[in-house]
Write a protein that holds these residues in place. Structure first.
Motif, short mmCIF file in Angstrom:
data_model
loop_
_atom_site.label_atom_id
_atom_site.label_comp_id
_atom_site.label_asym_id
_atom_site.label_seq_id
_atom_site.Cartn_x
_atom_site.Cartn_y
_atom_site.Cartn_z
N MET A 185 0.85 -1.19 0.00
CA MET A 185 0.00 0.00 0.00
C MET A 185 0.88 1.24 0.00
SD MET A 185 -3.14 1.07 -0.09
CE MET A 185 -4.05 -0.41 0.36
N LEU A 186 0.57 2.19 -0.85
CA LEU A 186 1.34 3.42 -0.92
C LEU A 186 0.98 4.32 0.25
CD1 LEU A 186 1.07 4.20 -4.73
CD2 LEU A 186 3.03 3.24 -3.52
N ASP A 187 1.99 5.01 0.79
CA ASP A 187 1.80 5.92 1.90
C ASP A 187 1.04 7.16 1.42
OD1 ASP A 187 3.28 8.51 3.33
OD2 ASP A 187 2.70 6.89 4.69
N THR A 188 -0.02 7.52 2.17
CA THR A 188 -0.88 8.63 1.75
C THR A 188 -0.11 9.95 1.67
OG1 THR A 188 -2.82 7.56 2.73
CG2 THR A 188 -2.98 9.92 2.28
N ALA A 189 0.72 10.21 2.67
CA ALA A 189 1.48 11.46 2.66
C ALA A 189 2.45 11.50 1.49
CB ALA A 189 2.23 11.61 3.98
N ALA A 190 3.07 10.35 1.19
CA ALA A 190 4.00 10.29 0.05
C ALA A 190 3.26 10.51 -1.26
CB ALA A 190 4.72 8.94 0.05
N MET A 191 2.06 9.93 -1.38
CA MET A 191 1.25 10.14 -2.58
C MET A 191 0.89 11.61 -2.76
SD MET A 191 -1.35 6.85 -2.45
CE MET A 191 -2.44 7.58 -3.67
N GLN A 192 0.47 12.25 -1.68
CA GLN A 192 0.11 13.66 -1.76
C GLN A 192 1.31 14.51 -2.18
OE1 GLN A 192 -2.81 15.06 -1.62
NE2 GLN A 192 -3.99 13.26 -1.04
N SER A 193 2.47 14.19 -1.61
CA SER A 193 3.68 14.92 -1.97
C SER A 193 4.02 14.73 -3.44
CB SER A 193 4.84 14.45 -1.10
OG SER A 193 6.05 15.06 -1.50
N TRP A 194 3.90 13.49 -3.93
CA TRP A 194 4.21 13.20 -5.33
C TRP A 194 3.23 13.92 -6.26
CZ3 TRP A 194 7.55 12.24 -8.79
CH2 TRP A 194 7.20 11.72 -10.04
N MET A 195 1.95 13.91 -5.92
CA MET A 195 0.97 14.58 -6.77
C MET A 195 1.23 16.08 -6.84
SD MET A 195 -2.71 12.61 -6.29
CE MET A 195 -2.79 12.70 -4.50
#
Length: 286
Positions: free
Chosen positions: A1-11
């Motif tokens: 599962m991808l980390d939510t904070a990391a996903m938000q940062s990447w987006m």
């Protein structure tokens, strides 16, 4: 599962990099904007491939400006070799600019889905998103994806089926006519916006093993939850970019098109619920 904070940062990184190259996008600016709006949808799919950061060979077929390629490079933490193929040299140039701004080494190559510019059995994952719907020979393109994928490797295709959708309110006739004209325009060039229902058969006939087909719903919530105006404008711009060709080919009249656009604006302002569906088909090389 991808980390939510990391996903938000990447987006956020993707949005900033894409907006920086938008002025150079020309008539491909809509594709760049679309890559921003669909980033969350793409990231939701990535864990399904069950890949961990390690040396990995990835090929993105019909990559456009590299949205999926860059997402994969990010998820694999620069350990993978990602090659993105597209038939438009302008897409490749924009992809390389984005790759540089984001700090990921994605290699862009010019080529088409029927003649991929990579060696036989050289990929661990060969993926294609929203490409087969545009092709008049999707089975041939799938065979080419199989050719370049190593034994045990994974083929993944994501695409639409325009009939796999619903909304709380019935689709207004004027909007239904506009959508039908859009489908007919794509079909006139050999495409099929109902390709999703055919993916299982295509994979079976191609001889792939361990076939799975997943439905990936795209939920649309109403104005109460702050539907983004730029997404609605992006959708209208896509219709408007095809207006003259639809009318010229007799799929819709000018007055019918304009009525459809007017109704589209009205439905966008409703506090309504609906969803559309992309299908993800996966299969292994024997």
């Amino acid at each position: 599962m991808l980390d939510t904070a990391a996903m938000q940062s990447w987006m956020t990184q993707v949005r900033n990099a894409t907006q920086a190259v938008l002025p150079e996008g020309g008539d491909l600016a809509w594709l760049l904007r679309q890559s921003i709006h669909t980033n969350a949808q793409r990231l939701t799919v990535l864990p399904v491939f069950n890949m961990t950061p390690k040396p990995f060979r990835v090929l993105d077929v019909g990559a456009g400006t590299g949205a999926m390629s860059l997402d994969l490079a990010w998820m694999l933490e620069k350990q993978a070799r990602v090659v993105a193929v597209d038939s438009d040299a302008r897409c490749i140039a924009l992809l390389q600019q984005l790759s540089s701004k984001l700090g990921y080494d994605v290699e862009g190559r010019l080529g088409d889905a029927y003649h991929l510019p990579v060696d036989t059995a050289s990929q661990d994952l060969t993926i294609s998103r929203l490409v087969l719907q545009h092709l008049d020979r999707p089975a041939d393109a799938l065979q080419e994806m199989i050719r370049v994928t190593a034994p045990g490797g994974l083929i993944a295709v994501l695409d639409v089926d325009d009939d796999a959708k619903l909304s709380e309110s019935e689709e207004p006739p004027a909007l239904a006519k506009l959508n039908d004209a859009t489908n007919r325009l794509q079909a006139a060039s050999g495409g099929n916006r109902r390709i999703g229902r055919h993916l299982y058969r295509l994979f079976r006939e191609a001889g792939l093993s361990n076939i799975q087909v997943l439905a990936m719903p795209r939920i649309h919530l109403g104005t109460y939850y702050g539907r983004a105006p730029e997404i609605e404008q992006h959708q209208r711009d896509l219709y408007l970019s095809r207006r003259d060709e639809m009318i010229a080919q007799g799929f819709i009249t000018a007055s019918e098109f304009d009525a459809g656009i007017e109704v589209l604006a009205e439905t966008s302002s409703r506090d309504d619920f609906g969803f559309a569906t992309e299908f993800l088909a996966m299969g292994r090389i024997r």
